[in-house]
Design a protein around this motif. Sequence first.
Motif, mmCIF file in Angstrom:
data_model
loop_
_atom_site.group_PDB
_atom_site.id
_atom_site.type_symbol
_atom_site.label_atom_id
_atom_site.label_comp_id
_atom_site.label_asym_id
_atom_site.label_seq_id
_atom_site.Cartn_x
_atom_site.Cartn_y
_atom_site.Cartn_z
ATOM 1 N N UNK A 4 10.436 -16.273 37.462
ATOM 2 C CA UNK A 4 9.917 -14.934 37.007
ATOM 3 C C UNK A 4 9.001 -14.992 35.758
ATOM 4 N N UNK A 5 8.160 -13.964 35.220
ATOM 5 C CA UNK A 5 7.267 -14.194 34.260
ATOM 6 C C UNK A 5 7.538 -12.998 33.357
ATOM 7 N N UNK A 6 7.990 -13.118 32.138
ATOM 8 C CA UNK A 6 8.313 -12.101 31.369
ATOM 9 C C UNK A 6 7.811 -12.475 29.833
ATOM 10 N N UNK A 7 7.167 -11.817 29.206
ATOM 11 C CA UNK A 7 6.784 -11.979 27.728
ATOM 12 C C UNK A 7 5.943 -13.247 27.692
ATOM 13 N N UNK A 8 5.264 -13.388 28.641
ATOM 14 C CA UNK A 8 4.352 -14.822 28.697
ATOM 15 C C UNK A 8 5.029 -16.094 28.768
ATOM 16 N N UNK A 9 6.288 -16.027 29.239
ATOM 17 C CA UNK A 9 7.195 -17.065 29.743
ATOM 18 C C UNK A 9 7.484 -16.958 31.188
ATOM 19 N N UNK A 10 6.874 -18.302 31.986
ATOM 20 C CA UNK A 10 7.443 -18.226 33.347
ATOM 21 C C UNK A 10 8.561 -19.082 33.186
ATOM 22 N N UNK A 11 9.655 -18.743 34.014
ATOM 23 C CA UNK A 11 10.715 -19.440 34.104
ATOM 24 C C UNK A 11 11.211 -19.520 35.744
ATOM 25 N N UNK A 12 11.078 -20.867 36.172
ATOM 26 C CA UNK A 12 11.668 -21.473 37.148
ATOM 27 C C UNK A 12 12.921 -21.410 37.487
ATOM 28 N N UNK A 13 13.476 -21.358 38.597
ATOM 29 C CA UNK A 13 14.935 -21.235 39.024
ATOM 30 C C UNK A 13 15.194 -21.983 40.451
ATOM 31 N N UNK A 14 15.195 -23.449 39.923
ATOM 32 C CA UNK A 14 15.353 -24.501 41.267
ATOM 33 C C UNK A 14 17.004 -24.201 41.655
ATOM 34 N N UNK A 25 7.953 -29.838 48.411
ATOM 35 C CA UNK A 25 7.651 -28.317 48.452
ATOM 36 C C UNK A 25 8.207 -27.668 46.955
ATOM 37 N N UNK A 26 9.090 -28.251 46.395
ATOM 38 C CA UNK A 26 9.535 -27.870 45.204
ATOM 39 C C UNK A 26 8.157 -28.108 44.267
ATOM 40 N N UNK A 27 7.582 -29.080 44.323
ATOM 41 C CA UNK A 27 6.273 -29.397 43.354
ATOM 42 C C UNK A 27 5.190 -28.438 43.901
ATOM 43 N N UNK A 28 5.001 -28.089 45.093
ATOM 44 C CA UNK A 28 4.032 -27.269 45.381
ATOM 45 C C UNK A 28 3.977 -25.735 44.974
ATOM 46 N N UNK A 29 5.552 -25.157 45.136
ATOM 47 C CA UNK A 29 5.987 -23.772 44.763
ATOM 48 C C UNK A 29 5.895 -23.672 43.182
ATOM 49 N N UNK A 30 6.081 -24.620 42.499
ATOM 50 C CA UNK A 30 6.321 -24.870 40.880
ATOM 51 C C UNK A 30 4.893 -24.701 40.588
ATOM 52 N N UNK A 31 3.995 -25.671 41.030
ATOM 53 C CA UNK A 31 2.546 -25.563 40.393
ATOM 54 C C UNK A 31 1.599 -24.152 40.872
ATOM 55 N N UNK A 32 2.048 -23.550 42.154
ATOM 56 C CA UNK A 32 1.667 -22.338 42.276
ATOM 57 C C UNK A 32 2.137 -21.354 41.352
ATOM 58 N N UNK A 33 3.268 -21.254 40.949
ATOM 59 C CA UNK A 33 3.762 -20.323 40.132
ATOM 60 C C UNK A 33 3.319 -20.449 38.765
ATOM 61 N N UNK A 34 2.741 -21.955 38.244
ATOM 62 C CA UNK A 34 2.168 -22.062 37.187
ATOM 63 C C UNK A 34 0.790 -21.546 36.920
ATOM 64 N N UNK A 35 -0.018 -21.827 38.064
ATOM 65 C CA UNK A 35 -1.217 -21.399 38.515
ATOM 66 C C UNK A 35 -1.382 -19.926 38.167
ATOM 67 N N UNK A 36 -0.562 -19.003 38.800
ATOM 68 C CA UNK A 36 -0.384 -17.469 38.822
ATOM 69 C C UNK A 36 -0.084 -17.160 37.304
ATOM 70 N N UNK A 37 0.654 -17.946 36.327
ATOM 71 C CA UNK A 37 1.123 -17.352 35.219
ATOM 72 C C UNK A 37 0.206 -18.307 34.171
ATOM 73 N N UNK A 38 -0.788 -18.239 34.245
ATOM 74 C CA UNK A 38 -1.850 -19.294 33.458
ATOM 75 C C UNK A 38 -1.557 -19.009 31.929
ATOM 76 N N UNK A 39 -1.595 -19.871 31.221
ATOM 77 C CA UNK A 39 -1.237 -19.815 29.878
ATOM 78 C C UNK A 39 0.097 -19.731 29.370
#
Length: 66
Positions: A4-14, A25-39
């Motif tokens: 989820x991305x809320x208030x400029x905080x990306x939270x990952x839920x493995x 696959x976890x690494x790939x998914x996590x870094x894709x989410x980080x790229x989408x939520x730049x900053x």
Amino acid sequence: MRHTLKDNTLTLYPEGHIDTNNAGQFEKDAFEAIEEAQGASLVIDASNLEYISSSGLRVMMKLMKR
């Protein structure tokens, strides 16, 4: 993996297990989410994580360094 991305905080839920079979696959998914939520700040909510191997821990370390 849910995230989820809320208030400029990306939270990952493995969930379940992260081991040599799915750490890549976890690494790939996590870094894709980080790229989408730049900053955004990163939080990893591991409350539903039952097991993590050293492969999964390496991915977590990469994520925290980023």
